[in-house]
Design an enzyme around this catalytic site. Structure first.
Site, mmCIF file in Angstrom:
data_model
loop_
_atom_site.group_PDB
_atom_site.id
_atom_site.type_symbol
_atom_site.label_atom_id
_atom_site.label_comp_id
_atom_site.label_asym_id
_atom_site.label_seq_id
_atom_site.Cartn_x
_atom_site.Cartn_y
_atom_site.Cartn_z
ATOM 1 N N TYR A 1 48.748 42.160 45.823
ATOM 2 C CA TYR A 1 47.341 41.963 45.587
ATOM 3 C C TYR A 1 46.360 42.704 46.738
ATOM 4 O O TYR A 1 45.694 43.643 46.671
ATOM 5 C CB TYR A 1 46.776 40.590 45.277
ATOM 6 C CG TYR A 1 45.487 40.546 45.187
ATOM 7 C CD1 TYR A 1 44.628 40.701 44.188
ATOM 8 C CD2 TYR A 1 44.671 39.826 46.277
ATOM 9 C CE1 TYR A 1 43.530 40.967 43.911
ATOM 10 C CE2 TYR A 1 43.240 39.755 46.192
ATOM 11 C CZ TYR A 1 42.524 40.149 45.085
ATOM 12 O OH TYR A 1 41.173 40.161 44.791
ATOM 13 N N LYS B 1 44.112 46.225 46.711
ATOM 14 C CA LYS B 1 42.435 46.173 46.961
ATOM 15 C C LYS B 1 42.435 47.192 47.847
ATOM 16 O O LYS B 1 41.393 47.899 47.798
ATOM 17 C CB LYS B 1 42.217 44.671 47.286
ATOM 18 C CG LYS B 1 42.184 43.672 46.133
ATOM 19 C CD LYS B 1 41.338 44.088 44.998
ATOM 20 C CE LYS B 1 40.030 43.882 45.128
ATOM 21 N NZ LYS B 1 39.331 44.244 43.644
HETATM 22 N N1 LIG Z 1 37.831 35.250 43.235
HETATM 23 C C1 LIG Z 1 37.619 35.492 44.351
HETATM 24 O O1 LIG Z 1 37.805 34.654 45.270
HETATM 25 C C2 LIG Z 1 37.499 37.004 44.924
HETATM 26 C C3 LIG Z 1 37.786 38.193 44.100
HETATM 27 N N2 LIG Z 1 37.255 39.316 44.284
HETATM 28 C C4 LIG Z 1 37.325 40.584 43.472
HETATM 29 O O2 LIG Z 1 36.299 40.377 42.427
HETATM 30 C C5 LIG Z 1 36.613 40.939 41.170
HETATM 31 C C6 LIG Z 1 36.517 39.794 40.267
HETATM 32 O O3 LIG Z 1 37.542 38.740 40.343
HETATM 33 P P1 LIG Z 1 37.497 37.475 39.745
HETATM 34 O O4 LIG Z 1 36.236 37.220 38.970
HETATM 35 O O5 LIG Z 1 37.649 36.335 40.526
HETATM 36 O O6 LIG Z 1 38.421 37.599 38.473
HETATM 37 P P2 LIG Z 1 38.801 37.333 37.126
HETATM 38 O O7 LIG Z 1 40.137 37.199 36.705
HETATM 39 O O8 LIG Z 1 38.012 36.003 36.677
HETATM 40 O O9 LIG Z 1 37.652 38.489 36.478
HETATM 41 C C7 LIG Z 1 38.441 39.842 36.315
HETATM 42 C C8 LIG Z 1 38.102 40.432 34.909
HETATM 43 O O10 LIG Z 1 38.691 41.555 34.884
HETATM 44 C C9 LIG Z 1 39.293 41.912 33.591
HETATM 45 N N3 LIG Z 1 40.404 42.713 33.604
HETATM 46 C C10 LIG Z 1 41.579 42.585 34.151
HETATM 47 N N4 LIG Z 1 42.384 43.566 33.860
HETATM 48 C C11 LIG Z 1 41.550 44.374 33.118
HETATM 49 C C12 LIG Z 1 41.791 45.801 32.585
HETATM 50 N N5 LIG Z 1 43.040 46.120 32.717
HETATM 51 N N6 LIG Z 1 40.873 46.374 31.830
HETATM 52 C C13 LIG Z 1 39.584 45.927 31.819
HETATM 53 N N7 LIG Z 1 39.276 44.652 32.402
HETATM 54 C C14 LIG Z 1 40.447 43.969 33.032
HETATM 55 C C15 LIG Z 1 39.698 40.535 33.164
HETATM 56 O O11 LIG Z 1 39.767 40.437 31.790
HETATM 57 C C16 LIG Z 1 38.482 39.622 33.681
HETATM 58 O O12 LIG Z 1 37.334 39.220 33.002
HETATM 59 C C17 LIG Z 1 38.134 41.451 41.484
HETATM 60 O O13 LIG Z 1 38.113 42.709 41.637
HETATM 61 C C18 LIG Z 1 38.677 40.584 42.569
HETATM 62 O O14 LIG Z 1 39.547 41.433 43.267
HETATM 63 C C19 LIG Z 1 37.036 39.559 45.795
HETATM 64 C C20 LIG Z 1 37.148 38.535 46.651
HETATM 65 C C21 LIG Z 1 37.350 37.392 46.477
HETATM 66 C C1 LIG Z 2 49.071 25.219 50.275
HETATM 67 C C2 LIG Z 2 48.169 24.767 49.308
HETATM 68 C C3 LIG Z 2 47.956 23.257 49.610
HETATM 69 O O1 LIG Z 2 46.821 22.422 49.000
HETATM 70 C C4 LIG Z 2 46.688 25.192 49.201
HETATM 71 C C5 LIG Z 2 46.918 26.726 48.621
HETATM 72 C C6 LIG Z 2 45.518 27.384 48.486
HETATM 73 C C7 LIG Z 2 45.427 28.757 48.182
HETATM 74 C C8 LIG Z 2 45.937 28.805 46.462
HETATM 75 C C9 LIG Z 2 44.261 29.493 48.471
HETATM 76 C C10 LIG Z 2 43.962 29.758 50.050
HETATM 77 C C11 LIG Z 2 43.158 30.868 50.135
HETATM 78 C C12 LIG Z 2 42.884 31.359 48.902
HETATM 79 C C13 LIG Z 2 42.619 32.826 48.697
HETATM 80 C C14 LIG Z 2 41.391 33.336 49.711
HETATM 81 O O2 LIG Z 2 40.336 32.463 49.241
HETATM 82 C C15 LIG Z 2 40.972 34.860 49.493
HETATM 83 C C16 LIG Z 2 41.185 35.341 48.322
HETATM 84 C C17 LIG Z 2 40.391 36.669 47.965
HETATM 85 C C18 LIG Z 2 40.512 37.360 46.674
HETATM 86 O O3 LIG Z 2 40.177 38.426 46.943
HETATM 87 C C19 LIG Z 2 41.299 36.631 45.659
HETATM 88 C C20 LIG Z 2 41.514 35.338 45.769
HETATM 89 C C21 LIG Z 2 41.978 35.103 47.139
HETATM 90 C C22 LIG Z 2 43.320 35.540 47.505
HETATM 91 C C23 LIG Z 2 42.335 33.315 47.419
HETATM 92 C C24 LIG Z 2 43.452 32.934 46.225
HETATM 93 C C25 LIG Z 2 43.699 31.490 46.528
HETATM 94 C C26 LIG Z 2 44.129 30.982 47.875
HETATM 95 C C27 LIG Z 2 45.386 31.646 48.267
#
Ligand SMILES: NC(=O)C1=CN([C@@H]2O[C@H](COP(=O)(O)OP(=O)(O)OC[C@H]3O[C@@H](n4cnc5c(N)ncnc54)[C@H](O)[C@@H]3O)[C@@H](O)[C@H]2O)C=CC1
Ligand SMILES: C[C@@H](CO)CCC[C@@H](C)[C@H]1CC[C@H]2[C@@H]3[C@H](O)CC4=CC(=O)CC[C@]4(C)[C@H]3CC[C@]12C
EC number: 1.1.1.-
Length: 369
Positions: free
Chosen positions: A159, A163
């Site tokens: 992952y 990214k």
């Molecule tokens: N959730 C988090 O804590 C963080 C997320 N991100 C980034 O933010 C973005 C959104 O993440 P989330 O909303 O958490 O994930 P999510 O899984 O909820 O949303 C991702 C969306 O992309 C779509 N998708 C996946 N594969 C696809 C494909 N082949 N073609 C078209 N659409 C596709 C999925 O159907 C989904 O709706 C991602 O790029 C992720 O790397 C960055 C930092 C933190």
């Molecule tokens: C050991 C467990 C005991 O309770 C706790 C496990 C927690 C993990 C699942 C999360 C801890 C940190 C998270 C990640 C972090 O917030 C940064 C992220 C950034 C992204 O772009 C995608 C999600 C994630 C990797 C996030 C995923 C869940 C954790 C690893």
């Protein structure tokens, strides 16, 4: 883009617009972008909630498509002024193969860039991640760091590797000539761990707590700090960047920005308890209940079980060596680069972000009964 002649003339495309973050970006654009004429939402899986958006003044076009398919991406991008590329595979639990993660996150991003170049779209906002920086494989802390803080960004997990590669593609594409001869302007946003309404991992923790009789057990020392950011603030930063990229192209083009707000720095578990606590869960222990070596052992055991069970079922627990290392490493961001470059201020205070997230968990509780 603030040109009044352009009022209600702009076409935006949001890839991944039905995901956790994507849905917030879509709703925020409809509320906050007065120049929007058409909003295209491109996703592998379209949500039923899109229907309710189609009755408003902005034309909402839902496109079921796959970012790995260049022709599908090009068709969706053609005629768009701005692309906000949030689509991605967020998998740190081994649910999908490394090849698929690479295909979606890297090749998918390459397809988006090429589509912009071929069809003449000039503005591309990419959702990157703090994971592009760290925590690294050595588990070195990143304490109150900003975009210029030196840090050894070395990754092995698919992952963060994907990214980092995708972000590099986006930044290198800044300045490329698009159809018509004008330069592409790109920019990458790096959210820390996002929380808020719709957060799947929060849902998983909540249901795990219910199964354990309303308790969660502390596994990580309270002293390990994580920076977290509310999804509404992340969405707002995307909307603002998309709006400002044209006028501040020289300053913002090819730049990265951490996505941040005023959420408090806490351990991952203590932070989650800010929401799960008011919903009736309790975090047991002021110190980790299991020694770290045992957690390392259990995490390795989970990897083995995942591999052994793969022919029969998908076993993808929250705990594995990567998530343990992540949870156990301090990673906090302190920066004002987005404020200085394009006037970003988080519209949701910590209190409001907390209240909204608690309400969402409570609604989940209601629906579970
Ligand atoms: N959730 C988090 O804590 C963080 C997320 N991100 C980034 O933010 C973005 C959104 O993440 P989330 O909303 O958490 O994930 P999510 O899984 O909820 O949303 C991702 C969306 O992309 C779509 N998708 C996946 N594969 C696809 C494909 N082949 N073609 C078209 N659409 C596709 C999925 O159907 C989904 O709706 C991602 O790029 C992720 O790397 C960055 C930092 C933190
Ligand atoms: C050991 C467990 C005991 O309770 C706790 C496990 C927690 C993990 C699942 C999360 C801890 C940190 C998270 C990640 C972090 O917030 C940064 C992220 C950034 C992204 O772009 C995608 C999600 C994630 C990797 C996030 C995923 C869940 C954790 C690893």
């Amino acid at each position: 883009m603030a040109d009044s002649a352009q009022a209600q003339k702009l076409v935006y495309l949001v890839t991944g617009g039905c995901g956790f973050l994507g849905e917030h970006v879509v709703r925020m654009l409809l509320q906050q972008e007065p120049q929007l004429r058409e909003l295209r939402i491109f996703d592998l899986h379209l949500g039923p909630w899109l229907e309710e958006l189609k009755t408003g003044p902005v034309q909402v076009t839902a496109i079921q498509g796959d970012v790995t398919q260049a022709h599908e991406v090009a068709a969706a991008v053609a005629g768009a002024h701005v692309v906000i590329h949030t689509a991605g595979l967020v998998d740190v639990f081994g649910k999908t193969s490394p090849e698929t993660i690479h295909e979606v996150n890297v090749q998918g991003t390459r397809n988006v860039i090429e589509a912009c170049v071929q069809t003449g779209t000039r503005f591309l906002v990419y959702t990157s991640s703090m994971e592009v920086v760290g925590p690294n494989i050595k588990g070195q802390p990143f304490y109150r760091g900003n975009e210029n803080t030196p840090y050894e960004a070395v990754h092995r997990h698919p992952y963060p590797c994907s990214k980092a590669l995708a972000e590099q593609l986006v930044l290198e594409a800044n300045g490329r000539k698009v159809l018509g001869g004008l330069p592409l302007v790109t920019c990458a946003l790096r959210p820390t761990g996002i929380y808020g309404e719709g957060h799947q991992i929060m849902r998983d923790f909540y249901h795990q707590g219910l199964r354990l009789g309303g308790r969660l057990f502390r596994a990580i020392p309270a002293s390990v700090e994580h920076g977290r950011v509310y999804v509404g603030n992340v969405a707002w930063m995307h909307v603002l960047v998309a709006r400002e990229l044209e006028h501040r192209a020289a300053l913002m083009g090819g730049q990265v920005y951490f996505c941040y707000d005023n959420s408090p720095y806490k351990s991952y578990e203590d932070f989650n308890m800010e929401f799960l606590g008011p919903c009736g869960l309790r975090l047991v222990g002021t110190r980790p209940l299991l020694p770290y070596w045992l957690l390392v052992f259990l995490a390795a055991l989970n990897v083995l079980l995942q591999w052994l069970l793969r022919p029969l079922l998908l076993y993808a627990p929250l705990l594995n060596p990567y998530t343990l290392a992540m949870a156990n490493t301090t990673f906090t961001v302190s920066t004002d680069k987005a404020r200085r470059h394009f006037g970003y201020e988080p519209p949701f205070s910590w209190e409001e972000s907390r209240t909204r997230t608690i309400r969402w968990v409570q609604a989940m509780e209601g629906s579970a009964q």
